[in-house]
Design a protein around this motif. Structure first.
Motif, PDB file in Angstrom:
ATOM      1  N   CYS A  32      27.540  -6.406  38.968  1.00  0.00           N
ATOM      2  CA  CYS A  32      26.834  -6.396  38.192  1.00  0.00           C
ATOM      3  C   CYS A  32      25.428  -5.294  37.855  1.00  0.00           C
ATOM      4  CB  CYS A  32      27.323  -7.177  37.352  1.00  0.00           C
ATOM      5  SG  CYS A  32      27.651  -6.557  35.392  1.00  0.00           S
ATOM      6  N   GLY A  33      24.724  -4.756  39.027  1.00  0.00           N
ATOM      7  CA  GLY A  33      23.098  -3.898  39.514  1.00  0.00           C
ATOM      8  C   GLY A  33      22.636  -4.746  39.696  1.00  0.00           C
ATOM      9  N   PHE A  86      25.118  -5.221  23.106  1.00  0.00           N
ATOM     10  CA  PHE A  86      25.046  -5.629  24.399  1.00  0.00           C
ATOM     11  C   PHE A  86      24.321  -5.025  24.962  1.00  0.00           C
ATOM     12  CE2 PHE A  86      29.232  -5.873  23.798  1.00  0.00           C
ATOM     13  CZ  PHE A  86      29.841  -4.593  23.195  1.00  0.00           C
ATOM     14  N   ARG A 118      32.254  -6.967  28.015  1.00  0.00           N
ATOM     15  CA  ARG A 118      31.494  -6.512  28.496  1.00  0.00           C
ATOM     16  C   ARG A 118      30.152  -6.654  28.767  1.00  0.00           C
ATOM     17  NH1 ARG A 118      31.575  -0.953  24.754  1.00  0.00           N
ATOM     18  NH2 ARG A 118      29.339  -1.394  26.711  1.00  0.00           N
ATOM     19  N   SER A 119      29.559  -7.710  27.972  1.00  0.00           N
ATOM     20  CA  SER A 119      27.822  -8.151  28.411  1.00  0.00           C
ATOM     21  C   SER A 119      28.073  -9.941  28.308  1.00  0.00           C
ATOM     22  CB  SER A 119      27.435  -8.052  27.408  1.00  0.00           C
ATOM     23  OG  SER A 119      25.795  -8.332  27.611  1.00  0.00           O
ATOM     24  N   ASN A 123      15.830  -0.995  43.205  1.00  0.00           N
ATOM     25  CA  ASN A 123      17.066  -0.031  43.105  1.00  0.00           C
ATOM     26  C   ASN A 123      16.245   1.056  42.526  1.00  0.00           C
ATOM     27  OD1 ASN A 123      19.498   0.058  44.253  1.00  0.00           O
ATOM     28  ND2 ASN A 123      19.629  -1.438  42.278  1.00  0.00           N
ATOM     29  N   ASN A 145      18.761  -7.924  35.574  1.00  0.00           N
ATOM     30  CA  ASN A 145      18.092  -8.874  34.216  1.00  0.00           C
ATOM     31  C   ASN A 145      18.749 -11.067  35.297  1.00  0.00           C
ATOM     32  OD1 ASN A 145      17.033  -8.358  32.322  1.00  0.00           O
ATOM     33  ND2 ASN A 145      19.098  -7.385  31.292  1.00  0.00           N
ATOM     34  N   GLU A 183      20.379  -2.325  35.040  1.00  0.00           N
ATOM     35  CA  GLU A 183      19.345  -3.700  34.424  1.00  0.00           C
ATOM     36  C   GLU A 183      19.359  -4.725  35.394  1.00  0.00           C
ATOM     37  OE1 GLU A 183      16.707  -2.964  32.371  1.00  0.00           O
ATOM     38  OE2 GLU A 183      17.890  -0.620  31.637  1.00  0.00           O
ATOM     39  N   THR A 204      28.869   2.584  34.204  1.00  0.00           N
ATOM     40  CA  THR A 204      30.224   1.909  33.681  1.00  0.00           C
ATOM     41  C   THR A 204      29.802   0.690  34.911  1.00  0.00           C
ATOM     42  OG1 THR A 204      30.724   2.440  36.301  1.00  0.00           O
ATOM     43  CG2 THR A 204      32.292   3.283  34.720  1.00  0.00           C
ATOM     44  N   VAL A 205      28.137   0.795  35.393  1.00  0.00           N
ATOM     45  CA  VAL A 205      27.434  -0.728  35.856  1.00  0.00           C
ATOM     46  C   VAL A 205      26.267  -0.687  35.027  1.00  0.00           C
ATOM     47  CG1 VAL A 205      27.044  -0.971  38.220  1.00  0.00           C
ATOM     48  CG2 VAL A 205      28.906   0.341  38.186  1.00  0.00           C
ATOM     49  N   SER A 206      26.301  -1.438  35.398  1.00  0.00           N
ATOM     50  CA  SER A 206      24.488  -1.660  34.704  1.00  0.00           C
ATOM     51  C   SER A 206      23.898  -1.310  34.942  1.00  0.00           C
ATOM     52  CB  SER A 206      24.307  -3.635  34.444  1.00  0.00           C
ATOM     53  OG  SER A 206      22.885  -3.367  34.342  1.00  0.00           O
ATOM     54  N   GLN A 214      29.117  -5.077  32.024  1.00  0.00           N
ATOM     55  CA  GLN A 214      28.384  -4.231  32.436  1.00  0.00           C
ATOM     56  C   GLN A 214      27.135  -4.738  31.771  1.00  0.00           C
ATOM     57  OE1 GLN A 214      28.912  -0.946  29.913  1.00  0.00           O
ATOM     58  NE2 GLN A 214      31.260  -0.806  29.886  1.00  0.00           N
ATOM     59  N   GLU A 215      26.764  -5.467  31.622  1.00  0.00           N
ATOM     60  CA  GLU A 215      26.390  -6.361  31.242  1.00  0.00           C
ATOM     61  C   GLU A 215      26.014  -7.968  31.747  1.00  0.00           C
ATOM     62  OE1 GLU A 215      24.289  -2.825  29.835  1.00  0.00           O
ATOM     63  OE2 GLU A 215      22.893  -4.236  30.487  1.00  0.00           O
ATOM     64  N   LEU A 216      24.972  -7.951  32.127  1.00  0.00           N
ATOM     65  CA  LEU A 216      24.527  -9.954  33.452  1.00  0.00           C
ATOM     66  C   LEU A 216      23.305  -9.949  33.011  1.00  0.00           C
ATOM     67  CD1 LEU A 216      26.308 -12.057  34.615  1.00  0.00           C
ATOM     68  CD2 LEU A 216      26.076 -11.863  36.289  1.00  0.00           C
ATOM     69  N   SER A 217      22.576 -11.427  31.943  1.00  0.00           N
ATOM     70  CA  SER A 217      21.661 -11.341  32.268  1.00  0.00           C
ATOM     71  C   SER A 217      21.445 -12.772  33.211  1.00  0.00           C
ATOM     72  CB  SER A 217      20.723 -11.762  31.615  1.00  0.00           C
ATOM     73  OG  SER A 217      21.003 -12.796  30.297  1.00  0.00           O
TER      74      SER A 217
END
Lengths: 358, 225
Positions: free
Chosen positions: A304-305, B80, A200-201, B200, B225, B223, B219-221, A223-226
């Motif tokens: 992923c954003g 997370f 998830r991250s 965004n 990053n 952020e 469901t979607v970040s 959901q989180e990807l840095s």
């Protein structure tokens, strides 16, 4: 995970943290109290060694010995059969510091961040019940392939080390949902990580990545990807030299694409081996193969954003230009890519065929 | 005895808060809030008018000495990503919230929707990196303008006229918690991709409100990053 949160019914805490103690005399603690105590906090003292009477806390579940001067975790700790959580951050521990039988503990949470580990001690890799492992801020140079033995692992935090390579065995952890690899020296992400269905991250910021494998699109729960602080390719690089494939490669491709039969009776065995190692072009619309020579093609995808992530595709030839996308994420094609002539796309000569393309 | 002195020697918490607020309104020497509850009460008084004195708010927030016992119930960490935990809605004039940052957690580069933003460290440290607004013509990466590491109890201020920032917990061993005040409150802000300057609009959500976990479908970040 905060040891101070969520005290359970029946939890009994003995808090000796932040008392500037050089040593702890457990004789002052009654036998009954020792038996009842489930959580023992010894953080932020000046303990050089763990107290002798530690193993008398037979029902201990949570032990925090962070921020002391510990160079050694004594063998007595292995007698704490009910211990589930061990926090030993900010000490002076290295691979020699853990007792031989450390792997026998039933630990679920282990935090060794802020120590001096240059490698993950083999005892840690025997902790089958481990759900959370943090070894951030150490001197780890590698992640051992045996990490796959930690089959219960859900959280793995290895930020702030010297790791340059992610072993594909990491993908064999079926429950991994948080993977922290920030502030390392990672140059590539193995495509096998696509098997981490629970992920998830994923934290990859401040590494040496120029692109990601297209397989990352398959991580549907991510959901989180840095990715900040990586030298990610922003524009498709135009001016690459064009190395034509060798005659051997061209002959090999013809044989494979036309399904011509061959055997050791027809050709020398080294050529049989060569032909057997043909790689199928990943483009699902293409039936082509490649040997040493394939085209590295970067496609920019929103995921992923993130806007315009450079994902690496491998194609058998510059003419094989249909997009290879494996997940229904939005594709944002760069105006650059569509105008680059096919013959000027970069060609890459691979090393030995068993290695992953760089 | 003057009425102010009578109130002071009354010794009742509420009267003490009145004194504090009155002192602030009259710009007399500020006595620091002795608890989070006192801080909130003073903030209500300060924000009851229309004008915001940035230095005053920053000073009052900085002078509150963080006491984890007082804010622990709002500090809900997630493994997370960082969380936003609403503490007080400021009678509609501001939002006060506790942000919880695990090891390595960071935010996008973001703006503040024309609002004031005060950020006070409750525990640990946070790195703040300032960026200029990307201009409409630039398609290149956004270069950091400056950066600093905020220490415990320090209070930073930012607004859109100052620029954009990214906030991150760079520690691999310590978590961080910060107290944020936004005035006026806002639900939408813009996040920026550092590599391209692309922006965004995102909706901000609360992990918990008033100490209670609020579930939200993500469901979607949000952020970058």
């Amino acid at each position: 995970m905060d040891v101070f949160q969520s005290l359970e019914q029946g939890d009994s805490v003995l808090d000796l943290s932040r008392l500037d103690l050089d040593s702890v005399d457990m004789d002052g603690v009654s036998e009954e109290r020792r038996r009842e105590t489930t959580r023992l906090y010894l953080a932020s003292n000046r303990l050089a060694v763990l107290p002798d009477a530690l193993c008398l806390f037979a029902n201990l579940q949570v032990l925090d010995v962070s921020s002391n001067g510990l160079e050694l975790i004594c063998e007595d700790v292995t007698r704490l059969t009910k211990l589930k959580t061990l926090i030993a951050k900010n000490n002076r521990l290295d691979a020699q510091s853990l007792p031989k039988d450390f792997g026998c503990l039933q630990l679920e949470v282990l935090n060794l961040s802020g120590n001096r580990f240059e490698e993950l001690p083999p005892q840690c890799l025997k902790l089958r019940r481990l759900r959370s492992l943090s070894v951030g801020g150490n001197r780890l140079r590698a992640i051992p392939a045996e990490i796959e033995n930690l089959t219960s692992l859900e959280l793995l935090y290895l930020g702030g080390n010297l790791i340059s390579f992610i072993p594909p065995e990491l993908a064999n952890l079926p429950h991994l949902s948080y993977l922290g690899l920030c502030d390392n020296r990672i140059q590539s992400v193995p495509p096998q990580l696509t098997r981490l269905h629970s992920l998830r991250s994923l934290s990859l910021h401040n590494n040496l990545l120029t692109y990601l494998p297209r397989e990352i699109l398959s991580l549907v729960h991510l959901q989180e990807l840095s990715l900040r602080g990586n030298p990610l390719v922003v524009r498709f690089v135009r001016d690459m030299t064009y190395d034509p494939p060798s005659l051997l490669e061209l002959a090999g491709r013809s044989i494979k694409s036309r399904n011509l039969p061959y055997s050791p009776q027809d050709v020398p065995s080294h050529l049989v081996n060569y032909l057997d190692m043909a790689s199928k072009c990943p483009n699902p619309k293409c039936a082509g193969v490649y040997f040493d020579s394939c085209v590295r093609h970067i496609k920019f995808v929103d995921f992923c954003g993130k806007y315009r992530l450079p994902l690496m595709h491998y194609l058998c030839s510059p003419e094989c230009s249909s997009p290879c996308s494996s997940a229904p994420q939005s594709d944002v094609d760069s105006e650059d890519e569509s105008s680059v002539p096919a013959d000027r796309l970069q060609r890459v000569l691979l090393g030995p065929l068993t290695e992953a393309p760089e | 005895m003057s009425s102010a002195e009578r109130r002071w020697f009354g010794g009742v918490e509420r009267l003490r808060e009145d004194f504090l607020s009155a002192a602030v309104m009259e710009h007399t020497e500020v006595v620091k809030p002795q608890s989070l509850q006192e801080l909130i009460a003073v903030l209500h008084r300060i924000f009851s008018g229309d004008e915001v004195n940035v230095e005053e708010v920053q000073s009052i927030m900085e002078s509150y000495e963080s006491n984890p016992q007082e804010w622990m119930k709002y500090a809900k960490f997630d493994e997370f990503r960082y969380t936003r935990n609403l503490v007080d809605e400021g009678n509609g004039k501001f939002n006060l919230m506790v942000l919880c940052w695990g090891e390595g957690h960071g935010s996008s580069i973001h703006d503040h929707a024309n609002s004031h933003c005060f950020m006070k460290m409750l525990q640990g440290q946070l790195k703040e990196t300032l960026f200029e607004w990307p201009d409409s013509k630039s398609h290149g990466s956004m270069k950091p303008k400056s950066q600093r590491v905020l220490q415990e109890n320090q209070c930073a201020y930012i607004s859109d006229s100052i620029g954009l920032h990214r906030v991150e917990n760079v520690s691999h061993t310590e978590r961080a918690a910060s107290l944020h005040l936004y005035s006026p409150p806002f639900q939408l802000c813009q996040t920026f991709d550092q590599r391209t300057g692309h922006k965004n609009t995102v909706k901000m959500t609360f992990w918990s409100k008033f100490g209670e976990r609020t579930t939200f479908e993500t469901t979607v970040s949000q952020e970058n990053n």
